[in-house]
Scaffold this motif. Sequence first.
Motif, PDB file in Angstrom:
ATOM      1  N   LEU A  59       2.305  24.641 -82.585  1.00  0.00           N
ATOM      2  CA  LEU A  59       2.957  23.684 -81.710  1.00  0.00           C
ATOM      3  C   LEU A  59       2.203  23.552 -80.387  1.00  0.00           C
ATOM      4  CD1 LEU A  59       6.678  24.746 -82.303  1.00  0.00           C
ATOM      5  CD2 LEU A  59       5.631  22.575 -82.989  1.00  0.00           C
ATOM      6  N   PRO A  60       2.336  22.434 -79.687  1.00  0.00           N
ATOM      7  CA  PRO A  60       1.642  22.259 -78.403  1.00  0.00           C
ATOM      8  C   PRO A  60       1.940  23.393 -77.432  1.00  0.00           C
ATOM      9  CG  PRO A  60       2.609  20.186 -79.130  1.00  0.00           C
ATOM     10  CD  PRO A  60       3.115  21.241 -80.074  1.00  0.00           C
ATOM     11  N   GLY A  61       0.893  23.971 -76.865  1.00  0.00           N
ATOM     12  CA  GLY A  61       1.044  25.067 -75.911  1.00  0.00           C
ATOM     13  C   GLY A  61       1.034  26.437 -76.535  1.00  0.00           C
ATOM     14  N   SER A  62       1.314  26.540 -77.843  1.00  0.00           N
ATOM     15  CA  SER A  62       1.296  27.811 -78.591  1.00  0.00           C
ATOM     16  C   SER A  62       2.134  28.905 -77.939  1.00  0.00           C
ATOM     17  CB  SER A  62      -0.153  28.300 -78.775  1.00  0.00           C
ATOM     18  OG  SER A  62      -0.900  27.385 -79.538  1.00  0.00           O
ATOM     19  N   LYS A  63       3.230  28.532 -77.264  1.00  0.00           N
ATOM     20  CA  LYS A  63       4.086  29.543 -76.640  1.00  0.00           C
ATOM     21  C   LYS A  63       4.958  30.218 -77.694  1.00  0.00           C
ATOM     22  CE  LYS A  63       4.346  27.532 -72.009  1.00  0.00           C
ATOM     23  NZ  LYS A  63       5.264  27.009 -70.941  1.00  0.00           N
ATOM     24  N   LEU A  64       5.296  31.495 -77.459  1.00  0.00           N
ATOM     25  CA  LEU A  64       6.137  32.250 -78.377  1.00  0.00           C
ATOM     26  C   LEU A  64       7.361  32.775 -77.634  1.00  0.00           C
ATOM     27  CD1 LEU A  64       6.160  33.224 -81.391  1.00  0.00           C
ATOM     28  CD2 LEU A  64       5.323  35.419 -80.531  1.00  0.00           C
ATOM     29  N   PRO A  65       8.352  31.916 -77.400  1.00  0.00           N
ATOM     30  CA  PRO A  65       9.570  32.411 -76.744  1.00  0.00           C
ATOM     31  C   PRO A  65      10.342  33.330 -77.676  1.00  0.00           C
ATOM     32  CG  PRO A  65       9.876  30.149 -77.472  1.00  0.00           C
ATOM     33  CD  PRO A  65       8.422  30.476 -77.707  1.00  0.00           C
ATOM     34  N   PHE A  66      10.883  34.396 -77.133  1.00  0.00           N
ATOM     35  CA  PHE A  66      11.743  35.280 -77.914  1.00  0.00           C
ATOM     36  C   PHE A  66      13.029  34.525 -78.195  1.00  0.00           C
ATOM     37  CE2 PHE A  66      14.988  38.697 -78.178  1.00  0.00           C
ATOM     38  CZ  PHE A  66      14.459  39.392 -79.264  1.00  0.00           C
ATOM     39  N   PRO A  67      13.416  34.382 -79.472  1.00  0.00           N
ATOM     40  CA  PRO A  67      14.595  33.554 -79.773  1.00  0.00           C
ATOM     41  C   PRO A  67      15.903  34.096 -79.215  1.00  0.00           C
ATOM     42  CG  PRO A  67      13.257  33.921 -81.741  1.00  0.00           C
ATOM     43  CD  PRO A  67      12.761  34.860 -80.685  1.00  0.00           C
ATOM     44  N   GLY A  68      16.031  35.417 -79.148  1.00  0.00           N
ATOM     45  CA  GLY A  68      17.313  36.027 -78.833  1.00  0.00           C
ATOM     46  C   GLY A  68      17.608  36.189 -77.364  1.00  0.00           C
ATOM     47  N   CYS A  69      18.547  37.093 -77.095  1.00  0.00           N
ATOM     48  CA  CYS A  69      19.016  37.300 -75.735  1.00  0.00           C
ATOM     49  C   CYS A  69      18.160  38.347 -75.001  1.00  0.00           C
ATOM     50  CB  CYS A  69      20.482  37.721 -75.735  1.00  0.00           C
ATOM     51  SG  CYS A  69      20.802  39.302 -76.552  1.00  0.00           S
ATOM     52  N   LYS A  70      18.312  38.370 -73.713  1.00  0.00           N
ATOM     53  CA  LYS A  70      17.533  39.296 -72.888  1.00  0.00           C
ATOM     54  C   LYS A  70      17.883  40.749 -73.184  1.00  0.00           C
ATOM     55  CE  LYS A  70      16.139  40.110 -68.082  1.00  0.00           C
ATOM     56  NZ  LYS A  70      16.314  39.639 -66.673  1.00  0.00           N
TER      57      LYS A  70
ATOM     58  N   ARG B  81      14.006  21.096 -86.674  1.00  0.00           N
ATOM     59  CA  ARG B  81      13.439  20.133 -85.731  1.00  0.00           C
ATOM     60  C   ARG B  81      12.299  19.333 -86.365  1.00  0.00           C
ATOM     61  NH1 ARG B  81      13.806  21.153 -79.878  1.00  0.00           N
ATOM     62  NH2 ARG B  81      11.651  20.395 -79.812  1.00  0.00           N
ATOM     63  N   LYS B  82      12.161  18.083 -85.921  1.00  0.00           N
ATOM     64  CA  LYS B  82      11.115  17.210 -86.450  1.00  0.00           C
ATOM     65  C   LYS B  82       9.731  17.744 -86.117  1.00  0.00           C
ATOM     66  CE  LYS B  82       9.814  12.308 -86.531  1.00  0.00           C
ATOM     67  NZ  LYS B  82       8.477  12.280 -85.932  1.00  0.00           N
ATOM     68  N   ASP B  83       9.501  18.152 -84.862  1.00  0.00           N
ATOM     69  CA  ASP B  83       8.174  18.634 -84.478  1.00  0.00           C
ATOM     70  C   ASP B  83       7.823  19.942 -85.186  1.00  0.00           C
ATOM     71  OD1 ASP B  83      10.130  20.032 -83.073  1.00  0.00           O
ATOM     72  OD2 ASP B  83       8.939  20.220 -81.233  1.00  0.00           O
ATOM     73  N   VAL B  84       8.823  20.793 -85.387  1.00  0.00           N
ATOM     74  CA  VAL B  84       8.595  22.060 -86.082  1.00  0.00           C
ATOM     75  C   VAL B  84       8.233  21.803 -87.547  1.00  0.00           C
ATOM     76  CG1 VAL B  84       9.760  24.142 -86.943  1.00  0.00           C
ATOM     77  CG2 VAL B  84       9.994  23.475 -84.541  1.00  0.00           C
ATOM     78  N   ASN B  85       8.953  20.916 -88.201  1.00  0.00           N
ATOM     79  CA  ASN B  85       8.677  20.630 -89.608  1.00  0.00           C
ATOM     80  C   ASN B  85       7.346  19.911 -89.791  1.00  0.00           C
ATOM     81  OD1 ASN B  85      10.993  21.226 -91.758  1.00  0.00           O
ATOM     82  ND2 ASN B  85      11.944  20.883 -89.763  1.00  0.00           N
ATOM     83  N   GLU B  86       6.963  19.088 -88.839  1.00  0.00           N
ATOM     84  CA  GLU B  86       5.651  18.450 -88.912  1.00  0.00           C
ATOM     85  C   GLU B  86       4.541  19.481 -88.764  1.00  0.00           C
ATOM     86  OE1 GLU B  86       5.869  15.515 -85.873  1.00  0.00           O
ATOM     87  OE2 GLU B  86       6.830  14.006 -87.176  1.00  0.00           O
ATOM     88  N   ALA B  87       4.732  20.451 -87.860  1.00  0.00           N
ATOM     89  CA  ALA B  87       3.730  21.514 -87.683  1.00  0.00           C
ATOM     90  C   ALA B  87       3.639  22.376 -88.936  1.00  0.00           C
ATOM     91  CB  ALA B  87       4.093  22.373 -86.468  1.00  0.00           C
ATOM     92  N   TRP B  88       4.809  22.707 -89.528  1.00  0.00           N
ATOM     93  CA  TRP B  88       4.807  23.479 -90.775  1.00  0.00           C
ATOM     94  C   TRP B  88       4.115  22.706 -91.899  1.00  0.00           C
ATOM     95  CZ3 TRP B  88       4.680  27.389 -93.814  1.00  0.00           C
ATOM     96  CH2 TRP B  88       4.957  27.233 -95.174  1.00  0.00           C
ATOM     97  N   ALA B  89       4.434  21.411 -92.031  1.00  0.00           N
ATOM     98  CA  ALA B  89       3.852  20.604 -93.101  1.00  0.00           C
ATOM     99  C   ALA B  89       2.332  20.554 -92.983  1.00  0.00           C
ATOM    100  CB  ALA B  89       4.441  19.192 -93.067  1.00  0.00           C
TER     101      ALA B  89
END
Length: 415
Positions: free
Chosen positions: A204-215, A334-342
């Motif tokens: 995905l643009p920026g290649s960031k890896l946010p932690f999905p969960g809580c702090k 998400r559309k952008d996520v599925n496009e990146a996966w495809a």
Amino acid sequence: MPSAIVTGATGITGSAIVHHLCKDSQYEKVYSLSRSNPGNENPKVQHATLDLQGSAEEMAKSLKDVTAEYVYFCAYLARDDPADLSRVNGMMLSNFLQALEITGAIKTLKRFVLTCGFKHYGVHLGHCKQPLQEDDHLLEKNYGDVSWPPIFYYEQERILKDAATRGGWEWIVTLPEDVLGYARGNFMNEATALGLYCAVSKALPGSKLPFPGCKANYFAFNCWTSANLHAKFCLWAAIAPNAGNNIFNVMNGDTESFQNLWPRLAARFGCKIPNPMFPYGGTPDSQGFGNYEATTVRMQSRHPLAAHADKIGVLVDSNPTLFLQVDPEKWAKRKDVNEAWAKLRDTYNLDQKAWENATWDFLTFVMGRDWSCIGTMSKARRLGWTGYADTWEELEETFSILEREGILPPREKHS
């Protein structure tokens, strides 16, 4: 030389046990039981098609030529309703044991090893007393006005103990936690969903890896179980003196935290660690990371810690809450996520079934909870168990296998 029976041989724990039984020179024959043939070509392995949802009489027909001194039961059938989950999985085990009684194979049995898990403690229901110990209270009794849904492992454990008493053989129950491993065609594991999240985040643009969960989860402490280590433990427990008729925690032996694992995941997949990681606090009802959608899940049952409230002197009057600053299930739609996966899928000829069957809901729980999940291995250690696995190394090995099998894109070298 003894023989062994393995049910659920196509699953992650079952296939690992078959693999290690084949390597063990003490075993002459391994009966691999499952609905589909896993295709193991080792000459020790003899596969028998078995539908554990069938009656005892139907199973007995499939098992008429099968006898062994050791049974490793790893089968599991998912159900959303806890009562139905308990009924179905209890019935499968009960009918299987009755089938062995019908064929007479039960007469040769020495030990029966049943794989359960940390749900035995109610970790899926909320914060439990730490560390988790095998003699902790079962969540079967009401504590004042507190009650919990049925836990299907309890029903299986009762069935197993009763059958062992009748037959005069011994039982073992293993409790692994968040198993790391691979089985062909089986995508119900944490590593697959985690690897897909990282690989697509890289694309995905920026290649960031946010932690999905809580702090709170990011800084909590947890333990994991290698499927290979669990298999070695099962083989050890099947013959270890004084190990019979016992429940055992089975973990790698180290203690980990996402504050340590997440930067290593980012480095491995070529992603960037966001700073700040939790721009809106990472607590319930916070906003999502960036333009991702957050989720707050308020659970119905009280924390299992309430069962220990009087003993440890802590009042537990709240219900568990899960918070995720990136909802994994909504992220995967998400559309952008599925496009990146495809694009990754088509470029590297990846398995679409892995994406469709990834357990995003499991990541929701594993990363959304705000409590630690640590067990002790002292009971097994006292009996001589010395096994150990490094959790990060096991994760790395699992990712490498997923890459070789076309589940994840090949690893790039990052400077």
